[in-house]
Design a protein around this motif. Structure first.
Motif, mmCIF file in Angstrom:
data_model
loop_
_atom_site.group_PDB
_atom_site.id
_atom_site.type_symbol
_atom_site.label_atom_id
_atom_site.label_comp_id
_atom_site.label_asym_id
_atom_site.label_seq_id
_atom_site.Cartn_x
_atom_site.Cartn_y
_atom_site.Cartn_z
ATOM 1 N N GLU A 1 0.862 -1.108 0.049
ATOM 2 C CA GLU A 1 -0.080 -0.051 -0.036
ATOM 3 C C GLU A 1 0.946 1.284 -0.085
ATOM 4 O OE1 GLU A 1 -3.645 2.212 2.676
ATOM 5 O OE2 GLU A 1 -3.185 -0.120 3.010
ATOM 6 N N PHE A 2 0.517 2.044 -0.903
ATOM 7 C CA PHE A 2 1.530 3.362 -1.133
ATOM 8 C C PHE A 2 0.808 4.601 -1.435
ATOM 9 C CE2 PHE A 2 1.224 1.672 -5.198
ATOM 10 C CZ PHE A 2 1.335 2.988 -6.111
ATOM 11 N N THR A 3 1.151 5.805 -1.040
ATOM 12 C CA THR A 3 0.446 7.013 -1.580
ATOM 13 C C THR A 3 1.502 7.526 -2.511
ATOM 14 O OG1 THR A 3 -0.551 7.158 0.493
ATOM 15 C CG2 THR A 3 -0.403 9.099 -0.932
ATOM 16 N N PRO A 4 1.326 7.858 -3.726
ATOM 17 C CA PRO A 4 2.185 8.311 -4.762
ATOM 18 C C PRO A 4 2.291 9.822 -4.428
ATOM 19 C CG PRO A 4 0.274 7.478 -5.834
ATOM 20 C CD PRO A 4 -0.041 7.411 -4.517
ATOM 21 N N TRP A 5 3.530 10.476 -4.697
ATOM 22 C CA TRP A 5 3.894 11.950 -4.616
ATOM 23 C C TRP A 5 2.636 12.616 -5.119
ATOM 24 C CZ3 TRP A 5 7.466 13.009 -1.226
ATOM 25 C CH2 TRP A 5 8.417 12.225 -1.102
ATOM 26 N N LEU B 1 5.179 2.563 -12.998
ATOM 27 C CA LEU B 1 5.601 1.733 -11.799
ATOM 28 C C LEU B 1 6.752 1.113 -12.639
ATOM 29 C CD1 LEU B 1 2.191 0.296 -10.444
ATOM 30 C CD2 LEU B 1 3.797 1.611 -9.207
ATOM 31 N N ARG B 2 7.844 0.979 -12.073
ATOM 32 C CA ARG B 2 9.034 0.448 -12.869
ATOM 33 C C ARG B 2 9.587 -0.620 -11.864
ATOM 34 N NH1 ARG B 2 10.961 3.266 -17.259
ATOM 35 N NH2 ARG B 2 10.058 5.513 -16.968
ATOM 36 N N PHE B 3 9.642 -2.093 -12.395
ATOM 37 C CA PHE B 3 9.982 -3.185 -11.643
ATOM 38 C C PHE B 3 11.546 -3.395 -12.025
ATOM 39 C CE2 PHE B 3 5.435 -3.340 -11.652
ATOM 40 C CZ PHE B 3 5.094 -3.885 -10.236
ATOM 41 N N GLY B 4 12.571 -3.485 -11.258
ATOM 42 C CA GLY B 4 13.718 -3.872 -11.670
ATOM 43 C C GLY B 4 13.805 -5.075 -12.597
ATOM 44 N N ALA B 5 13.182 -6.098 -12.067
ATOM 45 C CA ALA B 5 12.985 -7.493 -12.721
ATOM 46 C C ALA B 5 11.922 -8.197 -12.111
ATOM 47 C CB ALA B 5 14.355 -8.092 -12.824
ATOM 48 N N VAL C 1 11.425 -1.694 -6.842
ATOM 49 C CA VAL C 1 9.995 -1.306 -7.469
ATOM 50 C C VAL C 1 9.798 0.094 -7.225
ATOM 51 C CG1 VAL C 1 7.631 -1.458 -7.623
ATOM 52 C CG2 VAL C 1 8.891 -3.660 -7.185
ATOM 53 N N ARG C 2 9.811 1.143 -8.043
ATOM 54 C CA ARG C 2 9.516 2.438 -7.829
ATOM 55 C C ARG C 2 8.296 3.058 -8.798
ATOM 56 N NH1 ARG C 2 15.428 4.833 -9.594
ATOM 57 N NH2 ARG C 2 14.384 4.431 -11.603
ATOM 58 N N VAL C 3 7.868 4.308 -8.086
ATOM 59 C CA VAL C 3 6.848 5.080 -8.581
ATOM 60 C C VAL C 3 7.349 6.339 -9.199
ATOM 61 C CG1 VAL C 3 4.836 6.288 -8.367
ATOM 62 C CG2 VAL C 3 5.117 4.444 -7.154
ATOM 63 N N PRO D 1 12.885 -6.523 -16.589
ATOM 64 C CA PRO D 1 12.261 -5.390 -16.191
ATOM 65 C C PRO D 1 10.844 -5.224 -16.658
ATOM 66 C CG PRO D 1 14.184 -4.816 -17.538
ATOM 67 C CD PRO D 1 13.956 -6.330 -17.470
ATOM 68 N N VAL D 2 10.126 -4.592 -15.821
ATOM 69 C CA VAL D 2 8.556 -4.502 -16.434
ATOM 70 C C VAL D 2 8.315 -2.988 -15.912
ATOM 71 C CG1 VAL D 2 6.177 -4.934 -15.955
ATOM 72 C CG2 VAL D 2 7.990 -6.990 -16.040
ATOM 73 N N VAL D 3 7.565 -2.095 -16.977
ATOM 74 C CA VAL D 3 7.367 -0.912 -16.682
ATOM 75 C C VAL D 3 5.950 -0.764 -16.967
ATOM 76 C CG1 VAL D 3 7.334 1.465 -17.299
ATOM 77 C CG2 VAL D 3 9.501 0.145 -17.485
ATOM 78 N N VAL D 4 4.947 -0.288 -16.268
ATOM 79 C CA VAL D 4 3.412 -0.257 -16.104
ATOM 80 C C VAL D 4 2.932 1.157 -15.907
ATOM 81 C CG1 VAL D 4 1.416 -1.375 -15.143
ATOM 82 C CG2 VAL D 4 3.333 -2.606 -15.349
ATOM 83 N N PRO D 5 1.971 1.684 -16.764
ATOM 84 C CA PRO D 5 1.400 3.136 -16.275
ATOM 85 C C PRO D 5 0.819 2.808 -15.203
ATOM 86 C CG PRO D 5 0.716 2.219 -18.801
ATOM 87 C CD PRO D 5 1.340 0.957 -17.956
ATOM 88 N N LEU D 6 0.794 4.057 -14.466
ATOM 89 C CA LEU D 6 0.038 4.205 -13.376
ATOM 90 C C LEU D 6 -0.837 5.575 -13.222
ATOM 91 C CD1 LEU D 6 0.086 4.025 -9.959
ATOM 92 C CD2 LEU D 6 1.563 5.699 -9.728
#
Length: 90
Positions: A8-12, A22-26, A82-84, A50-55
């Motif tokens: 659970e997270f709150t985006p900037w 959302l960027r997953f290293g792998a 995993v980064r936003v 790596p996987v990049v997914v629109p947020l």
């Protein structure tokens, strides 16, 4: 055979207003990426990648769930961070 990751997270403020990625290293194994109870991406190749997914933009707390199914060699999971991120960064 399956593993579930949940965060659970709150985006900037900027990502909450304009969206981001959302960027997953792998991810190793086949996978499904769910955001707030909705399927937003699938990974169909079990090889680590790596996987990049629109947020999508949205205010408040978000729930990210990643389901990963083991590859033929039995290995599965997340690698790296995993980064936003803002949508304009590479």
């Amino acid at each position: 055979e399956w593993i579930l990751y949940r965060a659970e997270f709150t985006p900037w403020r900027a990502q909450a207003a304009k969206g981001g990625v959302l960027r997953f290293g792998a991810i190793r194994g086949n996978g499904e990426i769910w955001l707030d109870g909705k399927l937003i991406a699938e990974k169909v190749d079990p090889a680590p990648a790596p996987v990049v997914v629109p947020l999508p933009a949205a205010q408040g707390s978000r729930v990210l769930t990643v389901l990963v199914r083991s590859a033929a060699d039995g290995r599965l999971g997340l690698g790296g961070s995993v980064r936003v991120m803002p949508p304009t960064l590479p």
